[in-house]
Design a protein around this motif. Structure first.
Motif, mmCIF file in Angstrom:
data_model
loop_
_atom_site.group_PDB
_atom_site.id
_atom_site.type_symbol
_atom_site.label_atom_id
_atom_site.label_comp_id
_atom_site.label_asym_id
_atom_site.label_seq_id
_atom_site.Cartn_x
_atom_site.Cartn_y
_atom_site.Cartn_z
ATOM 1 N N ARG B 143 0.835 -1.196 0.000
ATOM 2 C CA ARG B 143 0.000 0.000 0.000
ATOM 3 C C ARG B 143 0.870 1.245 0.000
ATOM 4 N N THR B 145 1.869 4.869 1.067
ATOM 5 C CA THR B 145 1.621 5.839 2.132
ATOM 6 C C THR B 145 1.904 7.229 1.579
ATOM 7 N N PRO B 172 -4.127 12.363 1.780
ATOM 8 C CA PRO B 172 -2.872 11.954 2.409
ATOM 9 C C PRO B 172 -3.086 11.001 3.598
ATOM 10 N N HIS B 173 -2.046 10.250 3.944
ATOM 11 C CA HIS B 173 -2.061 9.424 5.146
ATOM 12 C C HIS B 173 -1.268 10.067 6.265
ATOM 13 N N ASN B 189 9.744 4.762 6.281
ATOM 14 C CA ASN B 189 8.604 4.005 5.768
ATOM 15 C C ASN B 189 8.901 3.603 4.321
ATOM 16 N N THR B 190 9.110 2.310 4.090
ATOM 17 C CA THR B 190 9.566 1.854 2.776
ATOM 18 C C THR B 190 8.527 2.074 1.683
ATOM 19 N N ASP B 191 7.271 2.310 2.048
ATOM 20 C CA ASP B 191 6.225 2.443 1.029
ATOM 21 C C ASP B 191 5.666 3.859 0.961
#
Lengths: 292, 276
Positions: B143, B145, B172-173, B189-191
């Motif tokens: 997913r 982010t 946005p998250h 955060n890798t995503d």
């Protein structure tokens, strides 16, 4: 023996008067500072009150101040959720720590444990925020993206208010008169029976004061929450949703805000102030009714 | 001793006088009024502070109100200098523009993310929530982010300008404040996908932050390309005047474009213009 009063306890009438005026000045200055902060908040938020009705802060569709949408309610709920969640975790943990120090630990480990908690109390909030951002948020992200969430905010806040609750509870427990304990022991109560039946009622006021202090800190905490809570303006539907608190809102947007945007940020400050005032009012009411 | 009530009044009056003292009698001999873009204002305020400390008796009043206010005020003679956070339009040729800095932002993702490039439509789709998985743009199955900026920030304004979106359309998250916070969020955060000033991103990469700058429209995101004026997500920050600057106005504009203020420009993550 009237001479004693004047010559020893109060060396001269003049000193007495001087002290009275010094104390009075101190009181006036701190009261004025408080009044001026309130006045300042009102003056700065006045421009929006003049052309926006108060209901706009409740009924607007969202918080997009540059697009004329000023709903503050999601941030109010975010602030309350984060603070209540943190209190929910920190109260049992804090009181348990205090009980451990006073009644269960050996003197050596009690001292060590107390120093540890005092150390925790001294860590600046931005360090907690940084730790949360680099460790806690990626960890939560592995289970449930995006990681920056209400849960992360609650956990960081818990760590921050835990020492306040633990140390005030410790002080309250230490202040319970020794005779109470001896009487309880003489009655043959178990250690837990003694703590539950004698110490808790006697130390209740102190514990409640600590909790109120901690709640105030949780409501107003800015940097740490700003770094881990995600700051999306929305009503959280689960622990993993990002939220924004009122204090974080001010810190995030104040630097570049102007005109109405700036004024509504002062309104969110005003709201935070009202929240804290309600809390201290509640504390006063609880204090009055504690024997009820 | 005076009567109790009188003493109170005297004390309070004294306190109030002391608290407003610095505002009394500080009329400077020379004064400049600078108005305009809130993007440029923080930088100009810093430059003005340094200029004031180097020139005794000069006072520079910096006010915000948007680029259009800067243009209007200069045209009407209300302000000596205007601040505009874009290049002048064709109907504004009556004014003279002096660039003091360049502002460029780049899209950043985690260094371990296999995605190499995104086009403008993909970026828009990600930020509006139409694309939610990295798989659909050639990445892994995870997913996305979305990291956005807080309202009022100049980077947000420039990004909205590029993506032709309104802030309320973005989904946005995570919302962040300044550039370092954005870089730490994406690095942790890798995503995640975010956008920050090019200058800030290059700085952090040099110090080992695990992030990757994405090229836009085939142009690599770098300070050098921003300076060359070929990077699509960039703009110039200008001071404007109505006539050819003279006297104090000229001195200030020259100072704002000189190497003496490059550290101030870089501190705000802008790219200094080289003027000789």
């Amino acid at each position: 023996m009237t001479w004693l009063k004047h010559s020893i306890m109060f060396p001269s009438v003049f000193t007495d008067k001087l002290l009275r005026w010094v104390l009075r000045s101190g009181a006036v200055v701190s009261a004025l500072v408080m009044a001026m902060i309130m006045l300042f908040l009102l003056v700065e938020s006045w421009p929006v009150f003049q052309h926006l009705s108060l209901t706009r802060f409740i009924t607007d569709s969202s918080w997009h101040p540059l697009e004329d949408a000023y709903n503050l309610m999601p941030m109010l709920s975010g602030t309350l959720f984060a603070s209540i969640g943190a209190l929910f975790l920190a109260i049992p943990l804090g009181i348990a720590s205090a009980i451990f120090i006073v009644y269960y630990a050996s003197p050596r480990s009690a001292l060590l444990y107390r120093r540890l908690i005092e150390l925790l109390a001294g860590i600046p909030s931005v360090v907690f925020g940084f730790w949360g951002l680099t460790t806690l948020v990626p960890l939560i992200n592995q289970f449930h993206p995006p990681g920056a969430s209400l849960l992360a905010g609650i956990l960081v806040l818990t760590l921050m208010i835990l020492p306040t609750i633990a140390l005030t509870a410790y002080a309250a427990f230490s202040a319970v008169p020794n005779e109470y304990m001896r009487s309880a022991a003489a009655l043959g109560l178990s250690r837990w029976g003694m703590i539950y039946g004698v110490v808790f009622p006697a130390a209740r006021t102190g514990i409640v004061a600590g909790v109120i202090l901690a709640a105030g800190r949780a409501l107003g905490e800015t940097m740490a929450v700003l770094m881990v809570a995600g700051n999306v303006v929305q009503h959280a539907e689960s622990l993993f949703d990002p939220i924004r608190t009122l204090a974080a809102n001010i810190a995030l947007e104040m630097a570049y805000a102007m005109g109405d945007h700036r004024s509504v940020l002062f309104v969110s400050g005003l709201m935070l102030m009202l929240l804290v005032m309600t809390l201290s009012g509640l504390a006063g009411w609880l204090g009055k009714n504690r024997y009820a | 001793m005076c009567a109790r009530n009188k003493c109170w009044v005297i004390f309070v009056v004294f306190f109030i006088i002391v608290s407003i003292w610095p505002n009394i009698g500080s009329a400077a001999s020379k004064k400049l009024i600078v108005t305009g873009s809130s993007t440029v204002a923080p930088l100009v305020s810093e430059i003005a502070r340094r200029f004031e400390s180097m020139n005794n008796g000069v006072r520079i009043d910096v006010q915000t109100g948007g680029s259009s206010r800067g243009i209007n005020d200069v045209r009407n003679g209300i302000a000596n200098i205007g601040m505009v956070s874009r290049t002048l339009k064709s109907n504004e040729t009556d004014l003279q523009a002096f660039p003091i800095a360049l502002d460029g932002i780049s899209v950043i993702i985690h260094a371990s993310n296999p995605v190499i490039t995104l086009n403008q439509q993909q970026i828009i789709d990600i930020y509006t929530g139409r694309l939610t998985n990295w798989k659909s743009v050639g990445g892994r199955d995870a997913r996305i982010t979305v990291v956005n900026k807080a309202e009022g920030r100049s980077t947000l304004e420039l990004f909205l300008d590029y993506s032709k979106l309104k802030n309320s359309e973005m989904k946005p998250h995570i919302i962040i404040g300044d550039n370092p916070q954005g870089i730490k969020t994406v690095a942790g955060n890798t995503d995640a996908i975010g956008y920050v000033s090019v200058g800030a991103a290059e700085f952090e990469i040099n110090y080992g932050a695990p992030i990757k700058l994405l090229p836009l429209d085939g142009v690599d995101a770098s300070v050098a390309n921003v300076r060359r004026g070929i990077f699509p997500l960039s703009r110039s920050l200008n001071l404007i005047t109505r006539t050819a600057p003279q006297g104090l106005v000229r001195d200030f504009i020259e100072f704002a474009r000189s190497t003496q203020v490059h550290d101030l420009v870089e501190a705000q993550y802008y790219v200094p213009v080289s003027v000789h």
